[in-house]
Design a protein around this motif. Structure first.
Motif, PDB file in Angstrom:
ATOM      1  N   THR A  17       0.990  -1.038  -0.050  1.00 17.03           N
ATOM      2  CA  THR A  17      -0.071   0.147   0.105  1.00 17.03           C
ATOM      3  C   THR A  17       0.851   1.228   0.100  1.00 17.03           C
ATOM      4  N   GLN A  21       0.691   3.920  -3.017  1.00 13.10           N
ATOM      5  CA  GLN A  21       0.467   5.547  -2.563  1.00 13.10           C
ATOM      6  C   GLN A  21       1.630   6.322  -3.401  1.00 13.10           C
ATOM      7  N   TYR A  51      -4.045   1.667  -3.347  1.00 11.55           N
ATOM      8  CA  TYR A  51      -3.604   2.090  -2.059  1.00 11.55           C
ATOM      9  C   TYR A  51      -5.053   2.037  -0.969  1.00 11.55           C
ATOM     10  N   GLY A  54      -6.248  -1.345   0.286  1.00 13.43           N
ATOM     11  CA  GLY A  54      -5.237  -2.076   1.118  1.00 13.43           C
ATOM     12  C   GLY A  54      -4.852  -1.436   2.568  1.00 13.43           C
ATOM     13  N   LYS A  55      -5.298  -0.067   2.431  1.00 10.81           N
ATOM     14  CA  LYS A  55      -4.493   0.693   3.463  1.00 10.81           C
ATOM     15  C   LYS A  55      -5.398   0.379   4.954  1.00 10.81           C
TER      16      LYS A  55
END
Length: 443
Positions: A17, A21, A51, A54-55
């Protein structure tokens, strides 16, 4: 092992992630030659979506710095009044240097918002708080993520929830208090006020109950069916897990927030897939306003908390399987909960026409249980076209529900003169104002 697997998965995703980003920013940075590629915007949008999928989402903040109250911009100071292991009582105090405004602020009714403890943080009611602050002194229950509560602080049950609500009511002062509960807490709030009435204590001026399972047998939804179609033992053996290290609550048995979140998404998977696709398209088109709206919603929606296993299992059995409150069999701390003992507290129930979490009639059932509240102090309101979230957040809340709530509270306020009732706002101000430093006096 599921909790440990979830933590391991999060750890594996962190590098991915972070890379996604950074890559997204690379392809939109005008000083980077890669941003000049014909497909740069689409590539950046893809990595930005990766991002966000998955963050890890942390607890959001209320971030209510100012509101329009009585025609003036007033500053807000958020602080904790009572700090308990599993919940904080938070107040949003309003400040102004206008003498006339100060006078009106001090005369405003006091409201305690009891936020749901059902997976999301209390900030889910940010819009509820912000709107009420225009004409009310506001407190809210800010529930603590159970994985952050050390084992030595003990467990937290549904009985404890009821006692917390009672403690908060007494701390603020029941005489001039108006209690507003949203969804899950309608049951423990009714239990808390019922027990106070049975004990001869002063009860709040009003109680507003919004979209809650007072009687989950009426118009059962998917949430209700899930709780009744499986045994109590199934829930105990399949959805309760132990918090692993290094969390402060390591060793505590909980219903994990990530499981609750999975359940939320599973109720409307197509809607969430479409929402993320729309977000990708907005990024490609450069539609920053719609993209920001998506980010704002999912920053809140994806931030979840764990619930102590005792509380979660108590709720499954008491509210959804035994229906102990509507059948007159609910016992809290050795005392029978008797809503019929409530006499002086006015009751407003609110339901959404399209609510798919608390079905039609579930909240309204409180009127039948509180049979000794005079009809003149009872009111029910169905919000046309509103789903579950629409009754406490968004345009329908601000334009349809809040005026009803404000009028009801002021009608039954201790200074319930005609003039006081007329001061309830028909439609709240929605104009955004810049934050300003507060002055010395407050309300």
């Amino acid at each position: 092992m599921l909790y440990q697997y979830q933590e391991f998965q999060k750890a594996l995703l962190q590098p991915l992630t972070a890379w996604a980003q950074a890559t997204a920013k690379t392809f939109v940075n005008p000083s980077n030659p890669l941003s000049l590629l014909p497909s740069a915007t689409r590539i950046a949008a893809g990595y930005e979506l990766l991002y966000r999928l998955g963050k890890e989402y942390e607890k959001p903040e209320f971030k209510i710095k100012t509101v329009m109250a009585h025609g003036k911009n007033v500053a807000i100071n958020e602080f904790t009044v009572v700090d308990k292991p599993f919940c904080k009582l938070v107040r949003f105090k309003r400040f102004s240097d206008d003498v006339n405004v100060i006078k009106k602020l001090k005369e405003d009714p006091v409201v305690l918002i009891v936020a749901p403890l059902s997976g999301h943080h209390s900030t889910l009611l940010r819009d509820t708080v912000r709107t009420l602050l225009q004409n009310h002194k506001v407190y809210i229950t800010d529930w603590v993520d159970a994985r952050l509560v050390p084992l030595e602080d003990g467990s937290f049950s549904l009985d404890d929830y009821v006692h917390y609500v009672q403690d908060f009511i007494r701390e603020i002062g029941a005489k001039d208090l108006n209690v507003l509960s949203v969804c899950q807490p309608t049951v423990p709030v009714l239990g808390a006020i019922s027990l106070m009435a049975s004990n001869g204590e002063v009860t709040p001026r009003t109680m507003t109950m919004m979209g809650g399972p007072i009687d989950a047998r009426k118009s059962p939804t998917m949430v209700n069916s899930t709780a009744t179609n499986k045994s109590f033992e199934w829930f105990e053996n399949n959805v309760v897990f132990t918090v692993p290290p290094p969390h402060p609550g390591a060793g505590r048995r909980v219903y994990p927030g990530f499981l609750q979140h999975t359940g939320f998404v599973a109720m409307n998977p197509d809607r969430h897939v479409q929402s993320h696709w729309d977000y990708f398209q907005d990024l490609v088109k450069g539609d920053k306003q719609d993209a920001q709206a998506h980010i704002k919603f999912y920053d809140e929606y994806n931030a979840v908390l764990d619930m102590d296993a005792a509380y979660y299992l108590d709720t499954i059995k008491t509210v959804f399987q035994d229906h102990a409150l509507p059948t007159g069999k609910w016992v809290v701390g050795g005392k029978l909960v008797k809503p019929q003992d409530i006499k002086g507290t006015a009751l407003l129930t609110i339901e959404g026409e399209l609510d798919d979490i608390s079905g039609s009639g579930q909240t309204k059932a409180a009127h039948g249980l509180c049979k000794n509240i005079p009809d003149s102090k009872k009111q029910h309101f169905e919000v046309k076209g509103a789903g579950h979230y629409g009754i406490f957040s968004g345009r329908r809340w601000r334009e349809m529900v809040y005026p009803e709530v404000g009028q009801f509270i002021r009608k039954h306020a201790i200074k319930g003169s005609k003039a006081v009732v007329q001061r309830a706002v028909k439609k709240p101000a929605v104009k955004k104002v810049a934050s300003k430093k507060s002055a010395s006096k407050n309300a």
